[in-house]
Motif scaffolding. Structure first.
Motif, mmCIF file in Angstrom:
data_model
loop_
_atom_site.group_PDB
_atom_site.id
_atom_site.type_symbol
_atom_site.label_atom_id
_atom_site.label_comp_id
_atom_site.label_asym_id
_atom_site.label_seq_id
_atom_site.Cartn_x
_atom_site.Cartn_y
_atom_site.Cartn_z
ATOM 1 N N ILE A 1 0.848 -1.201 0.000
ATOM 2 C CA ILE A 1 0.000 0.000 0.000
ATOM 3 C C ILE A 1 0.878 1.243 0.000
ATOM 4 N N ASN A 2 1.927 1.216 0.789
ATOM 5 C CA ASN A 2 2.842 2.358 0.846
ATOM 6 C C ASN A 2 3.477 2.608 -0.524
ATOM 7 N N ALA A 3 3.836 1.542 -1.239
ATOM 8 C CA ALA A 3 4.417 1.684 -2.580
ATOM 9 C C ALA A 3 3.416 2.325 -3.539
ATOM 10 N N VAL A 4 2.140 1.934 -3.435
ATOM 11 C CA VAL A 4 1.107 2.544 -4.270
ATOM 12 C C VAL A 4 1.025 4.043 -3.994
ATOM 13 N N HIS A 5 0.939 4.406 -2.722
ATOM 14 C CA HIS A 5 0.773 5.814 -2.351
ATOM 15 C C HIS A 5 1.974 6.660 -2.795
ATOM 16 N N GLU A 6 3.158 6.152 -2.587
ATOM 17 C CA GLU A 6 4.362 6.894 -2.991
ATOM 18 C C GLU A 6 4.432 7.019 -4.513
ATOM 19 N N THR A 7 4.104 5.952 -5.220
ATOM 20 C CA THR A 7 4.176 5.972 -6.685
ATOM 21 C C THR A 7 3.119 6.882 -7.287
ATOM 22 N N ILE A 8 1.899 6.844 -6.753
ATOM 23 C CA ILE A 8 0.846 7.727 -7.268
ATOM 24 C C ILE A 8 1.262 9.187 -7.084
ATOM 25 N N PHE A 9 1.859 9.495 -5.942
ATOM 26 C CA PHE A 9 2.354 10.861 -5.733
ATOM 27 C C PHE A 9 3.409 11.220 -6.782
ATOM 28 N N GLN A 10 4.330 10.299 -7.062
ATOM 29 C CA GLN A 10 5.390 10.563 -8.045
ATOM 30 C C GLN A 10 4.827 10.682 -9.462
ATOM 31 N N LEU A 11 3.828 9.878 -9.803
ATOM 32 C CA LEU A 11 3.192 9.990 -11.117
ATOM 33 C C LEU A 11 2.497 11.342 -11.262
ATOM 34 N N GLU A 12 1.773 11.734 -10.224
ATOM 35 C CA GLU A 12 1.099 13.036 -10.248
ATOM 36 C C GLU A 12 2.117 14.166 -10.405
ATOM 37 N N ARG A 13 3.192 14.080 -9.647
ATOM 38 C CA ARG A 13 4.236 15.115 -9.699
ATOM 39 C C ARG A 13 4.890 15.174 -11.079
ATOM 40 N N SER A 14 5.170 14.015 -11.671
ATOM 41 C CA SER A 14 5.786 13.973 -13.001
ATOM 42 C C SER A 14 4.873 14.599 -14.049
ATOM 43 N N ALA A 15 3.570 14.302 -13.951
ATOM 44 C CA ALA A 15 2.614 14.895 -14.885
ATOM 45 C C ALA A 15 2.544 16.413 -14.697
ATOM 46 N N PHE A 16 2.529 16.840 -13.452
ATOM 47 C CA PHE A 16 2.509 18.275 -13.157
ATOM 48 C C PHE A 16 3.716 18.977 -13.785
ATOM 49 N N LEU A 17 4.890 18.409 -13.599
ATOM 50 C CA LEU A 17 6.111 19.011 -14.126
ATOM 51 C C LEU A 17 6.169 18.984 -15.652
ATOM 52 N N ALA A 18 5.361 18.114 -16.274
ATOM 53 C CA ALA A 18 5.294 18.039 -17.737
ATOM 54 C C ALA A 18 4.222 18.978 -18.298
ATOM 55 N N GLY A 19 3.668 19.845 -17.444
ATOM 56 C CA GLY A 19 2.681 20.823 -17.895
ATOM 57 C C GLY A 19 1.243 20.453 -17.599
ATOM 58 N N TYR A 20 1.008 19.262 -17.065
ATOM 59 C CA TYR A 20 -0.341 18.836 -16.722
ATOM 60 C C TYR A 20 -0.616 19.251 -15.283
ATOM 61 N N TYR A 21 -0.799 20.554 -15.104
ATOM 62 C CA TYR A 21 -0.859 21.133 -13.756
ATOM 63 C C TYR A 21 -2.087 20.713 -12.966
ATOM 64 N N LYS A 22 -3.111 20.173 -13.639
ATOM 65 C CA LYS A 22 -4.310 19.713 -12.934
ATOM 66 C C LYS A 22 -4.184 18.265 -12.451
ATOM 67 N N ALA A 23 -3.075 17.617 -12.722
ATOM 68 C CA ALA A 23 -2.914 16.199 -12.361
ATOM 69 C C ALA A 23 -3.287 15.975 -10.899
ATOM 70 N N PHE A 24 -4.064 14.904 -10.668
ATOM 71 C CA PHE A 24 -4.469 14.582 -9.300
ATOM 72 C C PHE A 24 -4.599 13.071 -9.173
ATOM 73 N N GLY A 25 -4.028 12.531 -8.096
ATOM 74 C CA GLY A 25 -3.997 11.089 -7.897
ATOM 75 C C GLY A 25 -4.989 10.581 -6.873
ATOM 76 N N PHE A 26 -5.398 9.353 -7.071
ATOM 77 C CA PHE A 26 -6.227 8.603 -6.132
ATOM 78 C C PHE A 26 -5.504 7.301 -5.820
ATOM 79 N N ASN A 27 -5.440 6.950 -4.570
ATOM 80 C CA ASN A 27 -4.723 5.763 -4.116
ATOM 81 C C ASN A 27 -5.645 4.573 -3.934
ATOM 82 N N ALA A 28 -5.072 3.536 -3.341
ATOM 83 C CA ALA A 28 -5.823 2.342 -2.952
ATOM 84 C C ALA A 28 -5.687 2.168 -1.449
ATOM 85 N N LEU A 29 -6.776 1.874 -0.810
ATOM 86 C CA LEU A 29 -6.784 1.562 0.626
ATOM 87 C C LEU A 29 -6.300 2.736 1.488
#
Length: 199
Positions: free
Chosen positions: A99-127
């Motif tokens: 679960i911790n890996a999911v949460h950390e990765t979703i945050f990193q995916l959101e951040r990567s999208a944000f830095l690529a110009g997708y400033y509205k990027a927003f993540g949802f986790n599991a559990l």
């Protein structure tokens, strides 16, 4: 001045550098249903104990309105690894590391999208969230006021889970073309999923 974005295809490739098991989905294919949060309230021992979960997470109505402001999303799939020190009935602890890996990765995916110009990027986790051993609602008597959410020790990284926000995970994954089934035993291998919305 317009925000410069890379193409969705280029973004998808960049996101796969963060996590390789991704699948694109139309935001319109994310299914939201009112019954989903009943499973949290009446089926989860962590109900009311984590800031990414009900009653602190977005309601299904809020989630549906938010989805209308996005075009696409990426679903991230994770193979869960169980901790044999905890029985499956204590799911949150049984799958803590995954679960911790999911949460950390979703945050990193959101951040990567944000830095690529997708400033509205927003993540949802599991559990429920696993960034802390105990969450603020667990440490206090009774429910906390929503203004106390600002006391979260990982406010920058905590995101609600899909199910906590009313997303029907099974129906959504089915629409994304994922092959899935209800498991009758944790020994059969559990997959966890997260979602990052993009526009």
């Amino acid at each position: 001045m317009a925000v410069k974005k890379i193409s969705i295809a280029a973004l998808f490739s960049r996101l796969q550098e963060v996590h390789p098991d991704l699948r694109e989905i139309s935001a319109g294919d994310v299914v939201v249903a009112n019954w989903v949060r009943l499973k949290c309230r009446y089926g989860c021992q962590a109900y009311g104990r984590h800031l990414g979960c009900p009653p602190y997470s977005p309601t299904p109505e809020e989630t549906q309105r938010v989805l209308e402001e996005y075009r696409v999303g990426v679903i991230a799939r994770f193979e869960a690894v169980a901790d044999p020190a905890f029985p499956p009935q204590r799911l949150h602890h049984h799958l803590w590391g995954s679960i911790n890996a999911v949460h950390e990765t979703i945050f990193q995916l959101e951040r990567s999208a944000f830095l690529a110009g997708y400033y509205k990027a927003f993540g949802f986790n599991a559990l429920p969230c696993t960034f802390c051993e105990t969450c603020i609602p667990e440490e206090r008597e009774g429910a906390i006021d929503l203004t106390e959410v600002r006391s979260c020790r990982h406010k920058n990284k905590v995101r609600p889970s899909m199910e906590a926000s009313g997303i029907d995970v099974f129906a959504t994954l089915e629409r994304a073309g994922c092959d899935l089934a209800v498991l009758d035993s944790y020994s059969k291998g559990v997959a966890l999923f997260g979602l990052v919305l993009l526009d």
